[in-house]
Design a protein around this motif. Structure first.
Motif, PDB file in Angstrom:
ATOM      1  N   PHE A 128      -9.095   4.087  -8.163  1.00 16.50           N
ATOM      2  CA  PHE A 128      -9.157   3.550  -6.667  1.00 16.50           C
ATOM      3  C   PHE A 128     -10.243   3.895  -5.737  1.00 16.50           C
ATOM      4  CE2 PHE A 128      -7.587   7.792  -5.854  1.00 16.50           C
ATOM      5  CZ  PHE A 128      -8.143   8.016  -4.472  1.00 16.50           C
TER       6      PHE A 128
ATOM      7  N   THR B  67      -4.598  10.158 -11.043  1.00 12.57           N
ATOM      8  CA  THR B  67      -4.740   8.964 -10.277  1.00 12.57           C
ATOM      9  C   THR B  67      -4.882   7.715 -11.439  1.00 12.57           C
ATOM     10  OG1 THR B  67      -7.214   9.021  -9.917  1.00 12.57           O
ATOM     11  CG2 THR B  67      -5.624  10.097  -8.368  1.00 12.57           C
ATOM     12  N   ILE B  68      -4.443   6.727 -10.517  1.00 10.09           N
ATOM     13  CA  ILE B  68      -5.121   5.421 -11.294  1.00 10.09           C
ATOM     14  C   ILE B  68      -6.542   5.223 -10.677  1.00 10.09           C
ATOM     15  CG2 ILE B  68      -3.126   4.477 -11.768  1.00 10.09           C
ATOM     16  CD1 ILE B  68      -3.308   2.709  -9.376  1.00 10.09           C
TER      17      ILE B  68
ATOM     18  N   ALA C 223      -2.990  -0.385   1.303  1.00 13.33           N
ATOM     19  CA  ALA C 223      -3.221  -0.230  -0.211  1.00 13.33           C
ATOM     20  C   ALA C 223      -2.804  -1.343  -0.932  1.00 13.33           C
ATOM     21  CB  ALA C 223      -2.587   0.860  -0.598  1.00 13.33           C
TER      22      ALA C 223
ATOM     23  N   GLY D 270      -6.406  -0.331  -5.706  1.00 13.95           N
ATOM     24  CA  GLY D 270      -5.960   0.458  -6.785  1.00 13.95           C
ATOM     25  C   GLY D 270      -5.881  -0.482  -7.985  1.00 13.95           C
TER      26      GLY D 270
ATOM     27  N   THR E 120      -7.496   0.597   0.904  1.00 12.08           N
ATOM     28  CA  THR E 120      -7.864   1.136  -0.324  1.00 12.08           C
ATOM     29  C   THR E 120      -7.553   0.037  -1.156  1.00 12.08           C
ATOM     30  OG1 THR E 120      -6.002   2.396  -0.900  1.00 12.08           O
ATOM     31  CG2 THR E 120      -7.660   3.484   0.396  1.00 12.08           C
TER      32      THR E 120
ATOM     33  N   LYS F 189     -16.078   0.583  -9.415  1.00  9.42           N
ATOM     34  CA  LYS F 189     -15.159   2.053  -9.760  1.00  9.42           C
ATOM     35  C   LYS F 189     -14.819   1.816 -11.240  1.00  9.42           C
ATOM     36  CE  LYS F 189     -12.944   5.657  -8.071  1.00  9.42           C
ATOM     37  NZ  LYS F 189     -13.784   6.691  -7.601  1.00  9.42           N
TER      38      LYS F 189
ATOM     39  N   TYR G 100      -2.881  -3.264  -4.791  1.00  7.24           N
ATOM     40  CA  TYR G 100      -3.071  -2.937  -6.213  1.00  7.24           C
ATOM     41  C   TYR G 100      -3.318  -4.252  -6.917  1.00  7.24           C
ATOM     42  CZ  TYR G 100      -1.715   1.961  -5.161  1.00  7.24           C
ATOM     43  OH  TYR G 100      -1.689   3.127  -4.567  1.00  7.24           O
TER      44      TYR G 100
ATOM     45  N   GLN H 255       0.854   6.093  -5.236  1.00 10.63           N
ATOM     46  CA  GLN H 255       0.575   5.619  -6.346  1.00 10.63           C
ATOM     47  C   GLN H 255       1.727   5.800  -7.430  1.00 10.63           C
ATOM     48  OE1 GLN H 255      -3.190   7.009  -8.257  1.00 10.63           O
ATOM     49  NE2 GLN H 255      -4.397   6.154  -6.549  1.00 10.63           N
TER      50      GLN H 255
END
Length: 165
Positions: free
Chosen positions: A60, A57-58, A106, A9, A7, A76, A108, A145
């Motif tokens: 992602f 959420t932020i 993840a 973010g 993922t 996104k 970021y 997160q």
């Protein structure tokens, strides 16, 4: 064999050093019902009241094997907020054991967006939040997160200190 789930973010900052959080709104579920065999009609089903409170959420997204991280962030931001991607800087990478067969990776990034946020049909709520530990810890936020935002807070405070000296 262990499967990797990836993922990405994006921590969005505004000029006041606030971060953007989003929440998917509960959508009424629609199902098709025949009306005398001739016309399809949509019947709205209400969500159950006892469902868990949705998390902030932020932005992602999930990745496929060959996806470019910044392209996923750009898509996104456009899909969710109807804005353009501004500055986009790599921040950190985390790994989480999901089970014996799955590991989550993840990535970021942080940066900015340009344009006025316009959410589609009120399906997404958004909020600018002060970048401080107490506020982050109070939120109903996905745990990974929350960890990333607290790490980002520490990083950003050090970055600000270095800027002023």
């Amino acid at each position: 064999m262990i499967k990797l789930i990836s993922t990405v973010g994006f921590i969005i900052l505004n000029e006041e050093n606030k971060i953007l959080l989003i929440k998917q709104c509960k959508e009424k579920k629609a199902e098709e019902v025949e009306n005398n065999g001739k016309i399809a009609v949509l019947k709205i089903k209400e969500e159950k009241e006892n469902e868990a409170e949705e998390e902030w959420t932020i932005p992602f997204g999930n990745l496929e094997e060959d996806d470019d991280l910044r392209d996923i962030i750009k898509k996104k931001v456009k899909d969710c907020l109807d804005c353009e991607l501004g500055e986009c800087i790599y921040f950190n990478l985390y790994f989480y054991n999901i089970s014996d067969n799955f590991i989550k990776k993840a990535s970021y990034f942080y940066g900015t967006i340009s344009g006025k946020i316009k959410t589609k049909e009120n399906l997404v709520l958004f909020q600018w939040m002060d970048l401080n530990k107490d506020e982050i810890d109070k939120l109903n936020l996905i745990s990974e997160q929350k960890e990333a935002l607290n790490d980002f807070l520490n990083f950003y405070q050090v970055k600000d200190l270095n800027k002023s000296t």
